[in-house]
Design an enzyme around this catalytic site. Structure first.
Site, PDB file in Angstrom:
ATOM      1  N   LYS A 233       0.822  -1.222   0.000  1.00  0.00           N
ATOM      2  CA  LYS A 233       0.000   0.000   0.000  1.00  0.00           C
ATOM      3  C   LYS A 233       0.851   1.264   0.000  1.00  0.00           C
ATOM      4  CE  LYS A 233      -4.372  -1.854   1.103  1.00  0.00           C
ATOM      5  NZ  LYS A 233      -5.405  -2.155   2.057  1.00  0.00           N
ATOM      6  N   ARG A 268      -4.024 -10.035   4.553  1.00  0.00           N
ATOM      7  CA  ARG A 268      -4.325 -10.091   3.105  1.00  0.00           C
ATOM      8  C   ARG A 268      -3.069  -9.624   2.370  1.00  0.00           C
ATOM      9  NH1 ARG A 268      -6.131  -6.677  -0.903  1.00  0.00           N
ATOM     10  NH2 ARG A 268      -7.669  -7.547  -2.344  1.00  0.00           N
TER      11      ARG A 268
HETATM   12  C1  9MG Z   1      -9.898  -5.339  -1.614  1.00  0.00           C
HETATM   13  N1  9MG Z   1      -9.000  -4.806  -0.608  1.00  0.00           N
HETATM   14  C2  9MG Z   1      -7.956  -3.949  -0.820  1.00  0.00           C
HETATM   15  N2  9MG Z   1      -7.370  -3.668   0.345  1.00  0.00           N
HETATM   16  C3  9MG Z   1      -8.034  -4.362   1.302  1.00  0.00           C
HETATM   17  C4  9MG Z   1      -7.907  -4.475   2.700  1.00  0.00           C
HETATM   18  O1  9MG Z   1      -6.984  -3.797   3.365  1.00  0.00           O
HETATM   19  N3  9MG Z   1      -8.763  -5.267   3.359  1.00  0.00           N
HETATM   20  C5  9MG Z   1      -9.731  -5.942   2.690  1.00  0.00           C
HETATM   21  N4  9MG Z   1     -10.570  -6.711   3.416  1.00  0.00           N
HETATM   22  N5  9MG Z   1      -9.905  -5.870   1.370  1.00  0.00           N
HETATM   23  C6  9MG Z   1      -9.070  -5.085   0.688  1.00  0.00           C
END
Ligand code: 9MG
Length: 289
Positions: A233, A268
């Site tokens: 990110k 994730r």
């Molecule tokens: C789709 N997506 C992109 N970033 C995310 C995040 O931090 N959490 C979740 N649940 N989905 C995400």
């Protein structure tokens, strides 16, 4: 420094099984089937490529595969329901029999309904039911798991939102509303996972604070796993002097380890192999604390 929080073991109930969390951190591998995906440049958009990538992530230790057909990258546009369905459904149908459950990353009720019918077991809603609350009906009908993520605005305008005064308080309040709404649609608490939504309408400092305060967030949502996504990110890029997405692997790992030590149950990620290795160490330290 506050001590590492004790982590209880419980089960997250999704459509056809329960996922045990708390013993070890679970890994959700990202499979974007979007031509404009910011972090993989559309590399995995072909069906064969998407399937191969999903299989690779499972071999590397992914516990869940999160499939998304609409980019949530800052500034990105919505795609139509038809387009999103065309992208995700063939992939879900082909992956539904693999060992890892499929999560559908969508905010659209109809996409969720058809994806669940095709074999997905979790709905990952980055709007926490804000965009289209009826998505909760689909999850409830399928007894699916649901990820309620905190976000502000839409992917198109989230970076223009005025900064929050108190990120933890606002995220906690927003997620509490999402949980209440989910329950009002008949979703069981044991099927809900909570996510602070790193990067969605938050400043760099607030993203860092939310990771550092994850244990406090978790205290408000007993019985629900905490999921977090920091992978590649932009806050990492900013902390790394402008490093582009493909040079944020080490930053991603550092943030994951910090989140695990602060109580995250599920992470994730795009790079599953490195995350699985880092988590093994972080989990061992956690257990010893
Ligand atoms: C789709 N997506 C992109 N970033 C995310 C995040 O931090 N959490 C979740 N649940 N989905 C995400």
């Amino acid at each position: 420094m506050t001590p590492v929080p004790a982590r209880t073991t419980a089960e997250w109930k999704i459509s056809r099984r329960s996922l045990r969390y708390g013993e070890r951190t679970l890994v959700m591998g990202v499979l974007n089937v979007t031509p404009d995906s910011f972090s993989d440049g559309g590399q995995f958009f072909s069906l064969a490529g998407a399937l191969a990538h999903a299989e690779q992530m499972i071999d590397e230790g992914a516990d869940i595969i999160d499939i998304g057909g609409e980019s949530t990258r800052p500034g990105s546009n919505f795609v139509s329901e038809e387009e999103e369905l065309c992208r995700v459904i063939p992939v879900i149908e082909r992956l539904a029999n693999l060992s890892a459950p499929i999560s559908i990353d969508t905010t659209k009720p109809e996409v969720a309904r058809i994806a669940l019918q095709a074999g997905a077991e979790i709905v990952n809603d980055i709007s926490g039911l804000r965009f289209e609350p009826a998505i909760a009906e689909m999850a409830a009908a399928a007894k699916a798991g649901i990820v309620l993520m905190h976000s502000r605005g839409t992917p198109k305008d989230m970076q223009q939102m005025p900064p929050m005064e108190n990120a933890l308080a606002e995220v906690t309040a927003g997620l509490s509303e999402s949980v209440a709404l989910a329950e009002s649609f008949g979703i069981a608490r044991k099927s809900i996972a909570i996510d602070p939504g790193i990067g969605f309408g938050k400043t760099v400092d607030q993203n860092v604070e939310l990771i550092a305060e994850l244990d406090q967030l978790a205290q408000h949502f007993p019985g629900m796993p905490i999921l977090i996504g920091t992978s590649r990110k932009s806050f990492l890029g900013k902390l790394l002097n402008g490093a582009p997405a493909d040079e944020r692997v080490h930053g991603t790992i550092a943030s994951i380890v910090a989140a695990v030590l602060k109580g995250a149950h599920i992470v994730r990620v795009h790079e599953v192999k490195s995350a699985v290795e880092a988590i093994k160490i972080a989990d061992a330290i956690r257990r010893a604390s």
